[in-house]
Design a protein around this motif. Structure first.
Motif, short mmCIF file in Angstrom:
data_model
loop_
_atom_site.label_atom_id
_atom_site.label_comp_id
_atom_site.label_asym_id
_atom_site.label_seq_id
_atom_site.Cartn_x
_atom_site.Cartn_y
_atom_site.Cartn_z
N ILE A 1 0.85 -1.19 0.00
CA ILE A 1 0.00 0.00 0.00
C ILE A 1 0.88 1.24 0.00
O ILE A 1 1.85 1.32 0.77
CB ILE A 1 -0.93 0.02 1.23
N ASN A 2 0.56 2.18 -0.88
CA ASN A 2 1.29 3.44 -0.97
C ASN A 2 0.47 4.54 -0.28
O ASN A 2 -0.67 4.80 -0.65
CB ASN A 2 1.51 3.80 -2.45
N ILE B 1 -7.09 -0.93 3.59
CA ILE B 1 -7.44 0.20 2.74
C ILE B 1 -8.82 0.74 3.13
O ILE B 1 -9.03 1.96 3.24
CB ILE B 1 -7.39 -0.21 1.26
N ASP C 1 -9.72 4.46 4.79
CA ASP C 1 -10.76 5.32 4.23
C ASP C 1 -11.74 5.76 5.31
O ASP C 1 -12.25 6.89 5.28
CB ASP C 1 -11.51 4.58 3.11
N ALA D 1 -3.26 10.35 0.56
CA ALA D 1 -3.75 9.53 -0.55
C ALA D 1 -3.33 8.08 -0.31
O ALA D 1 -2.17 7.81 -0.01
CB ALA D 1 -3.20 10.03 -1.88
N LYS E 1 -3.29 4.17 -1.86
CA LYS E 1 -3.40 3.42 -3.11
C LYS E 1 -2.84 2.01 -2.94
O LYS E 1 -1.75 1.82 -2.40
CB LYS E 1 -2.65 4.13 -4.23
N ASP E 2 -3.59 1.03 -3.40
CA ASP E 2 -3.12 -0.35 -3.45
C ASP E 2 -2.23 -0.52 -4.67
O ASP E 2 -2.70 -0.41 -5.81
CB ASP E 2 -4.32 -1.30 -3.53
N ILE E 3 -0.94 -0.75 -4.45
CA ILE E 3 0.00 -0.91 -5.58
C ILE E 3 0.54 -2.34 -5.63
O ILE E 3 1.59 -2.60 -6.23
CB ILE E 3 1.15 0.11 -5.50
N GLU F 1 1.57 -3.81 -8.91
CA GLU F 1 2.63 -3.11 -9.64
C GLU F 1 4.03 -3.59 -9.26
O GLU F 1 5.01 -3.23 -9.91
CB GLU F 1 2.53 -1.60 -9.38
#
Length: 350
Positions: free
Chosen positions: A49-50, A114, A118, A128, A130-132, A135
């Motif tokens: 997670i970013n 995540i 939220d 912010a 983001k699930d990365i 990637e």
């Protein structure tokens, strides 16, 4: 899953379950490599997670047990996310970069975390999430030759830095993030690799001597070394003090979710049970009651057959019942409570 990586791992002898390489059919060789050489495990099914934007450190500081406000780029920490009543959600590893924090989280907890973040984000928060995970690939190197392996491939000898320090390095022209720590008590490193270069890096590692190991052996070592896992040791029934995760908790930092409960347990010596290892003379069923004589003193949360064809488990034991050396009955199986290297417990008499 990255098909090119899967093809290479298949050629290494991998068998898969839910796209995870669970075995390479070489557990004895991999164990020997961990003791004397270097083994590599694909942990790409873990979550990444970013967390970015200006308030990222403050946000994570308020969300988990460790102190994020003191961390600088290139540093990191292990931290536990807990409920308001300090029940465990996940043990995560955080890596602070120049413009973000990367969170390596357990496979079954990525989406839950995540959604949890939220829930606590407000319109004014500059954060912010983001699930990365898709990637990047995650490869962990384990064993005494891990440092030499990295030095040979990158031309740079990794410094003797604390876990989980990290830096960007180049492995045969591929930029990866090298992080200190294997994810277990075994010495090593974890590589965060762009997914389009995952197959190339895996091939480089294995061709230069790293012995591939599967997730099944990782899980065995997890239990033998005492790393608690979600749905087993990390559940709504336990807090991080009971789980032996004292090293992930800052008692000096300000308010965070679950802080009041953890502080009270620490101040008033309120830890009623502790997580320990247990050597067993047979395989025992998860959830079995642990007894000393006729007295119920705990519960078995994980169990595995070891490479030596012995049996080993993790158990929560009532603090008053004792600890290391305690003889117990787990279902129909006899056992002895032992220390495990991953965990830390505070002396209740201190």
């Amino acid at each position: 899953m990255n098909q090119e990586l899967r093809n290479i791992q298949t050629s290494n002898g991998a068998t898969f379950q839910d796209s995870i390489p669970v075995s390479f059919g070489n557990d004895t060789q991999a164990i020997e490599a961990i003791k004397q050489g270097v083994a590599v495990c694909d942990r790409s099914h873990w979550g990444l997670i970013n967390i970015s934007d200006d308030d990222r450190l403050r946000f994570l500081h308020n969300q988990s047990t460790n102190n994020f406000n003191i961390l600088k780029p290139g540093e990191g920490c292990e931290t536990v996310f807990v409920t308001p009543t300090a029940r465990t959600i996940d043990l995560a590893t955080a890596y602070v970069t120049e413009d973000a924090v990367l969170l390596l989280v357990s496979p079954t907890r990525c989406q839950q975390l995540i959604e949890w973040f939220d829930r606590y984000l407000f319109p004014m928060d500059r954060v912010a999430v983001k699930d990365i995970s898709s990637e990047y690939a995650i490869f962990s190197l384990m064993g005494p030759e891990s440092k030499n392996s990295i030095a040979k491939l990158s031309g740079i000898t990794p410094p003797d830095a604390p876990h989980p320090s990290h830096q960007l390095i180049s492995l045969k022209d591929v930029e990866v993030r090298l992080t200190v720590g294997s994810g277990l008590a075994t010495e090593g490193y974890t590589l965060i690799v762009p997914v389009n270069n995952a197959a190339k890096v895996w091939q480089i590692l294995t061709e230069t001597g790293a012995v591939p190991m599967g997730d099944r052996l990782w899980q065995q070592l997890r239990i033998e070394q005492g790393r608690p896992a979600p749905d087993y040791e990390l559940t709504d029934d336990y807090n991080p003090l009971e789980a032996g995760l004292w090293n992930t908790i800052s008692f000096e930092k300000g308010c965070y979710i679950g802080q009041e409960t953890i502080a009270r347990l620490n101040t008033y010596k309120g830890v009623k049970q502790r997580l320990w290892g247990v050597r067993l003379n047979g395989m025992a069923e998860l959830g079995n009651v642990v007894k000393v004589g006729d007295e119920k003193v705990g519960k078995l949360t994980s169990c595995t057959e070891t490479t030596n064809e012995d049996y080993f488990g993790l158990v929560y034991i009532k603090t008053k019942a004792g600890g290391v050396g305690l003889k117990v009955q787990v279902g129909n199986v006899e056992g002895e409570v032992v220390e495990v290297p991953f965990l830390t417990h505070q002396d209740i008499d201190s």
